[in-house]
Design a protein around this motif. Structure first.
Motif, PDB file in Angstrom:
ATOM      1  N   TYR A 100       0.744  -1.277   0.076  1.00  6.71           N
ATOM      2  CA  TYR A 100       0.155  -0.073  -0.099  1.00  6.71           C
ATOM      3  C   TYR A 100       0.808   1.195   0.167  1.00  6.71           C
ATOM      4  CZ  TYR A 100      -3.769  -3.251   1.178  1.00  6.71           C
ATOM      5  OH  TYR A 100      -4.745  -4.095   1.158  1.00  6.71           O
ATOM      6  N   GLN A 101       2.010   1.300   0.595  1.00  4.46           N
ATOM      7  CA  GLN A 101       2.758   2.351   0.686  1.00  4.46           C
ATOM      8  C   GLN A 101       3.466   2.629  -0.640  1.00  4.46           C
ATOM      9  OE1 GLN A 101       5.391   1.581   3.746  1.00  4.46           O
ATOM     10  NE2 GLN A 101       4.541   3.112   5.262  1.00  4.46           N
TER      11      GLN A 101
ATOM     12  N   LEU B 214       0.804   4.152  -2.494  1.00  2.00           N
ATOM     13  CA  LEU B 214       0.652   5.783  -2.246  1.00  2.00           C
ATOM     14  C   LEU B 214       1.919   6.480  -2.835  1.00  2.00           C
ATOM     15  CD1 LEU B 214      -0.690   5.745   1.428  1.00  2.00           C
ATOM     16  CD2 LEU B 214      -1.809   6.697  -0.680  1.00  2.00           C
ATOM     17  N   SER B 215       2.871   6.041  -2.911  1.00  2.00           N
ATOM     18  CA  SER B 215       4.247   6.922  -3.079  1.00  2.00           C
ATOM     19  C   SER B 215       4.223   6.973  -4.567  1.00  2.00           C
ATOM     20  CB  SER B 215       5.402   6.522  -2.335  1.00  2.00           C
ATOM     21  OG  SER B 215       5.746   5.228  -2.488  1.00  2.00           O
TER      22      SER B 215
ATOM     23  N   MET C  21      -6.612   6.834  -4.504  1.00  2.00           N
ATOM     24  CA  MET C  21      -5.871   7.189  -3.326  1.00  2.00           C
ATOM     25  C   MET C  21      -6.797   6.989  -2.295  1.00  2.00           C
ATOM     26  SD  MET C  21      -3.010   8.153  -3.577  1.00  2.00           S
ATOM     27  CE  MET C  21      -1.732   8.487  -4.962  1.00  2.00           C
ATOM     28  N   GLU C  22      -8.106   7.449  -2.222  1.00  2.00           N
ATOM     29  CA  GLU C  22      -8.817   7.212  -0.909  1.00  2.00           C
ATOM     30  C   GLU C  22      -9.231   5.703  -0.723  1.00  2.00           C
ATOM     31  OE1 GLU C  22      -9.391   7.740  -4.149  1.00  2.00           O
ATOM     32  OE2 GLU C  22     -11.036   9.310  -3.925  1.00  2.00           O
TER      33      GLU C  22
ATOM     34  N   ILE D 124      -5.666   4.547   0.904  1.00  2.00           N
ATOM     35  CA  ILE D 124      -5.153   5.326   2.130  1.00  2.00           C
ATOM     36  C   ILE D 124      -6.373   4.521   3.076  1.00  2.00           C
ATOM     37  CG2 ILE D 124      -5.648   7.236   3.723  1.00  2.00           C
ATOM     38  CD1 ILE D 124      -5.001   8.835   1.151  1.00  2.00           C
ATOM     39  N   THR D 125      -7.543   4.154   2.870  1.00  2.00           N
ATOM     40  CA  THR D 125      -8.318   3.340   3.681  1.00  2.00           C
ATOM     41  C   THR D 125      -7.695   1.940   4.001  1.00  2.00           C
ATOM     42  OG1 THR D 125     -10.100   4.191   2.620  1.00  2.00           O
ATOM     43  CG2 THR D 125     -10.730   2.383   4.002  1.00  2.00           C
TER      44      THR D 125
ATOM     45  N   LEU E 121      -4.840   1.042   3.775  1.00  2.00           N
ATOM     46  CA  LEU E 121      -3.387   1.151   4.549  1.00  2.00           C
ATOM     47  C   LEU E 121      -3.702   1.428   6.130  1.00  2.00           C
ATOM     48  CD1 LEU E 121      -0.497   1.479   4.729  1.00  2.00           C
ATOM     49  CD2 LEU E 121      -0.705   3.997   4.433  1.00  2.00           C
ATOM     50  N   LYS E 122      -4.781   2.187   6.238  1.00  2.00           N
ATOM     51  CA  LYS E 122      -5.279   2.639   7.792  1.00  2.00           C
ATOM     52  C   LYS E 122      -5.817   1.335   8.342  1.00  2.00           C
ATOM     53  CE  LYS E 122      -4.532   6.715   8.855  1.00  2.00           C
ATOM     54  NZ  LYS E 122      -3.571   6.701   9.998  1.00  2.00           N
TER      55      LYS E 122
END
Lengths: 646, 294
Positions: B26-27, B30-31, B260-261, B264-265, B267-268
């Protein structure tokens, strides 16, 4: 009647036995984290009761127990789980090495990105489009040259990087082979030690553990089938281990291939063959037997590595060949490169249809270069000199030189026999000046992950170069706008000296020396209709060149262009990599779960050992108390009896 | 089933390592902002991505080619406008010259103006853009009209080859005009005849000059009309390229950009799972019977 001191004896046995159980508990706790250790258990046995039934038995009630003894110390282990574990372990080793290899390949190919080969070719097309907009512009020409060079360099870079990894894989294969042999040697030595201990009635548990651990390691590298032969001794003794190669299903390969039988071991080896610019695995050997990749059915790290780097299949594909330097004066080769009177000696491998083996070494033939000989004369001389040299000579146009239909040309010598047995040796003073001295070997088809990718890149570079050069030669450059007779338009790209029919194309591709010399040689224009000349403001040819990558080419299969071919090899690589990863995950999960079950049976549980310790300690204490009781009884008898009336 | 401490700790380690792997994925998404990092993550997405990239690259190249097309067409149009004005002035002068009340001296003056205009026409014909002669077909390095020192025309362009530029797949537009239709040899000859008439060495037939000039004016107008029609087509193609660019960019983005959303979800969620795994691990691993034995 039992003896007076019987009670002491019983108590003593109890003390000794509980003590040995406590010792074993200590051993278990100490080895809780030792790899391959299986917990041990002391099997308590009752000693023979008294009195034994016999003719002169004493007439006393029943049989009285005589205590306990430690019968044997045994490992708690489930053989069946070992078999399952080893099967999964070999699969995991196989797919793990494949996954690692193809992951590295994905990193090198670097697609889809802004830096990959695809993007480099895009940029080259863009530069050609810009040139077709501004055919007069020297700047646009320079950009085309630079971008063309970077296409060639990208091909070189990818091909070289893949070859480097292929060499690393070869080293890893050799290390794995060493590993297999050293593991086998260690197992053999353990067999010997165990064979010396067992007949004495002992169970060498710790040696068994070590041997099982080594067989586990071995099973990661090759799939094995394990069987035991007894040495005598206790019934629980395992005996000597025999190891055979097993196929995917875990059954012994047929005919059987033994790695270790008691104390006789067969070494494993791998032979290589240098061919087609690659080092490929030729055969895997066990003892005196040789196996091709397909015949070697034992999955594991070794087979995975061989498949990754590439191996020779069974189908003959390439003859042994050698390519000469370029001749600019084809009609009289003695005028340029060769001295009259110098000789060339050749020997090759020819095919014999009904022979066994179906090929044979040709005879040695020597040809002398005569004054004024043409290249065609030399070719004919080689082909006619003797029917039995096993060598065929051919004239091919040299790439990277002006015009495929004119000079310079090169001479190709190749064997009649195709396949890995073919060899060609060329020597002599003329051979030296021809640039084709030495020995070369033919090859069977190359297969395997890296071998395939390298071949695909070669095919692609070759097809692109040939088509691009063909289109380029049709155009007019700044030096021959007025007429196309003198000089002809040169090629844009060139392949290396030894490259022949695409072999080694990706590795040796570069821009031709004419283009290197002057950007004026880039042919951007096409002939104005019916005028027999071209004008500087015409950029049609540059536009055609920009579209070369989208033209369907016969060499790459029906209706396949360079672009789509490249896309499909990247796609195939992705699919294959995904598949390997999935299989590796699966086998790894299965291996884990078998290991879990094995741990459940054989692993040391500290809680259990603690409760056992307390159990044995209490039993020990109780036995000591028992001894004290008997002691007091005896004291009563010895010191307290016979004092009546004192 | 018998369970031992080492089984628990091995399990925990494996789970935590898997959890790290997921977080890493996930990281990375994101990056980089991309769904996939290498072809094996999703071969279909990877292959489509390569395709869309090439397509987008082609569209961008066609837009670049468009600039060059505009360069040619706008400059040709402007130059033809100048040529038309000059020819109209010539016609005015021809009408004036045919006026019977003019003196010889006045006609000579007109003649010298006509000579100037002729040289101006030659200059227009020799217009250079980016160091290229735009009125000489594909022979862009040579001037189409050559004059000697006395303003006599030595040669005019005979190169009628179109300069073609590719503006979308397989569509190649001719960007130049045919010089033989505008700056022909006959044009300069007719002007020379006109000058002769004015200087009194010709046949004095000014009507012929007027009708000659009318023909040339018509030619230039026709050529401009043709060029105008092509410019309209260029605008249509430009519109289409812009639309294609937007669509392809959207496709490329849909295909491989990470949401992204969503990431991020994920990842959280993964983070909280990870914390829970660590917490539970810490609790499980610690106590054993040892802790409770005196």
């Amino acid at each position: 009647m039992s003896s007076t001191f019987n009670g002491l004896e019983v108590a003593k046995r109890a003390l000794f036995t509980q003590q040995s159980a406590l010792q074993t508990t200590g051993h278990n706790i100490s080895n809780a984290n030792t790899p391959g250790y299986s917990r041990q258990r002391v099997n308590f046995e009752q000693t023979a009761p008294f009195p034994p039934s016999s003719r002169n038995r004493p007439e006393i009630p029943g049989q009285v127990g005589s205590g306990v003894q430690a019968g044997s110390v045994q490992r708690v282990r489930e053989e069946f789980l070992d078999v399952q574990f080893r099967g999964e372990n070999s699969k995991q080793g196989y797919f793990d090495s494949l996954t690692n290899a193809i992951n590295k390949m994905e990193e090198i190919m670097n697609e889809p990105t802004e830096q990959g080969l695809s993007k480099t070719m895009d940029r080259f097309s863009n530069a050609l489009q810009d040139l077709s907009d501004n055919p007069q512009d020297a700047g646009a020409r320079s950009v085309v040259r630079q971008r063309g060079a970077s296409v060639a360099e990208t091909f070189n870079y990818i091909s070289n990087s893949l070859s480097t990894i292929q060499k690393d894989l070869k080293n890893e294969t050799n290390v794995t082979v060493k590993d297999i042999n050293s593991t086998l040697t260690q197992i053999k030595n353990l067999n010997k030690q165990i064979g010396e201990i067992e007949p004495n009635g002992y169970l060498p548990n710790d040696l068994y553990d070590e041997r099982d651990r080594l067989i586990d390691d071995l099973s990661n590298m090759v799939n094995v089938d394990v069987s035991y032969t007894s040495n005598g001794g206790k019934a629980m003794a395992q005996g000597q281990v025999s190891i055979q190669l097993a196929d995917e299903t875990g059954k012994p390969m047929s005919p059987q291939v033994s790695l270790l039988d008691g104390e006789n071991m067969n070494k494993v080896g791998v032979t290589y063959n240098e061919t087609m610019g690659q080092t490929l695995v030729d055969e895997i050997q066990v003892g005196g037997q040789s196996f091709s990749f397909d015949e070697f059915e034992s999955q594991g790290k070794l087979k995975g590595l061989v498949r990754s780097m590439g191996y020779m299949g069974d189908k003959p594909q390439v003859e042994a060949f050698s390519v000469s330097t370029s001749f600019s004066k084809v009609d009289d080769i003695t005028a340029s490169d060769l001295d009259a009177g110098s000789t060339i000696t050749i020997k090759g491998t020819s095919t014999v249809d009904d022979g066994d083996p179906p090929y044979e070494q040709g005879e040695t033939a020597t040809i002398t270069i005569e004054d004024g000989m043409s290249l065609q004369d030399l070719t004919d001389a080689i082909n006619n000199e003797t029917e039995n040299t096993g060598v065929v000579a051919e004239i091919v146009p040299a790439t990277g030189e002006p015009g495929a239909d004119v000079t310079p040309k090169r001479l190709v010598l190749k064997t009649e026999h195709v396949g890995k047995e073919a060899s060609l040796s060329v020597s002599g003073t003329a051979a030296k000046s021809l640039g084709i001295q030495g020995e070369t070997d033919g090859s069977n088809e190359a297969k395997g992950i890296y071998a395939d990718m390298l071949q695909n890149l070669d095919d692609m570079a070759f097809a692109f170069t040939e088509e691009f050069n063909r289109a380029h030669r049709e155009g007019y450059n700044l030096k021959n706008l007025e007429d196309n007779e003198n000089p002809k338009t040169p090629n844009f790209f060139t392949l290396g000296q030894g490259s022949y029919e695409g072999i080694g194309a990706a590795n040796s591709m570069s821009i031709s020396k004419e283009i290197q010399q002057s950007t004026d040689n880039i042919a951007a224009a096409q002939e104005a209709e019916g005028e027999g000349r071209a004008y500087i403001g015409n950029g049609d040819n540059a536009r055609d060149l920009a579209n070369v990558r989208n033209v369907s080419l016969e060499e790459l299969g029906k209706k396949t262009s360079v672009s789509s071919f490249y896309e499909s090899i990247i796609g195939d690589m992705g699919v294959q990599s995904q598949e390997f990863r999935r299989l590796e995950d699966n086998s790894s999960t299965l291996k884990q779960s078998v290991e879990e079950r094995r741990q459940s049976v054989s692993g040391v549980s500290l809680d259990e050992e603690m409760s056992n310790m307390i159990k044995f300690q209490h039993a020990y204490n109780a036995a000591a108390r028992n001894m004290t009781t008997v002691d007091e009884m005896l004291d009563k008898i010895i010191n307290g009896m016979g004092r009546v009336g004192r | 089933m018998r369970v031992t401490q080492s089984m628990l700790s091995n399990n925990m380690l494996r789970n935590i390592s898997n959890s790290y792997e997921r977080m890493g994925k996930y990281q990375e998404q994101l990056s980089t902002g991309k769904k996939i990092q290498k072809p094996s993550d999703d071969p279909v997405v990877a292959m489509k991505g390569m395709n869309y990239r090439t397509e987008l690259n082609n569209i961008e190249q066609y837009k670049r080619n468009m600039n060059e097309v505009h360069n040619w067409m706008d400059n040709s149009d402007a130059s033809l406008d100048k040529a038309t004005k000059a020819l109209q002035r010539l016609r005015e002068l021809a009408v004036q010259g045919s006026n019977g009340t003019y003196e010889e001296e006045q006609r000579k003056n007109i003649a010298s103006e006509v000579k100037q205009i002729k040289e101006h026409l030659a200059d227009v014909a020799n217009t250079k853009v980016n160091d290229k002669y735009i009125f000489n077909g594909t022979s862009t390095s040579e001037p189409p009209v050559e004059l000697d020192d006395n303003g006599e025309v030595l040669s005019t362009s005979t190169n009628g080859n179109p300069v073609k530029i590719e503006v979308s797949k397989g569509v190649e537009l001719p960007t130049n005009i045919n010089p033989e239709n505008v700056f022909s040899e006959k044009l300069f000859k007719d002007i020379d005849n006109f000058v002769d008439r004015l200087e009194g060495t010709g046949d004095g037939d000014y009507d012929a000059s007027i009708s000659d000039l009318d023909v040339h004016i018509k030619n230039v107008v026709n050529e401009r009309a043709d060029l105008g029609a092509r410019m309209n087509r260029v605008e249509l193609i430009e519109d289409r390229l812009s639309t294609q660019e937007i669509i392809t960019t959207a496709n490329l983005s849909d295909n491989e950009d990470a949401e992204m959303e969503k990431v991020i979800t994920n990842l959280k969620t993964q983070e909280s799972v990870h914390r829970a795994a660590l917490g539970v691990g810490a609790r499980i691993i610690q106590p054993s019977l040892m802790d409770f034995l005196r």
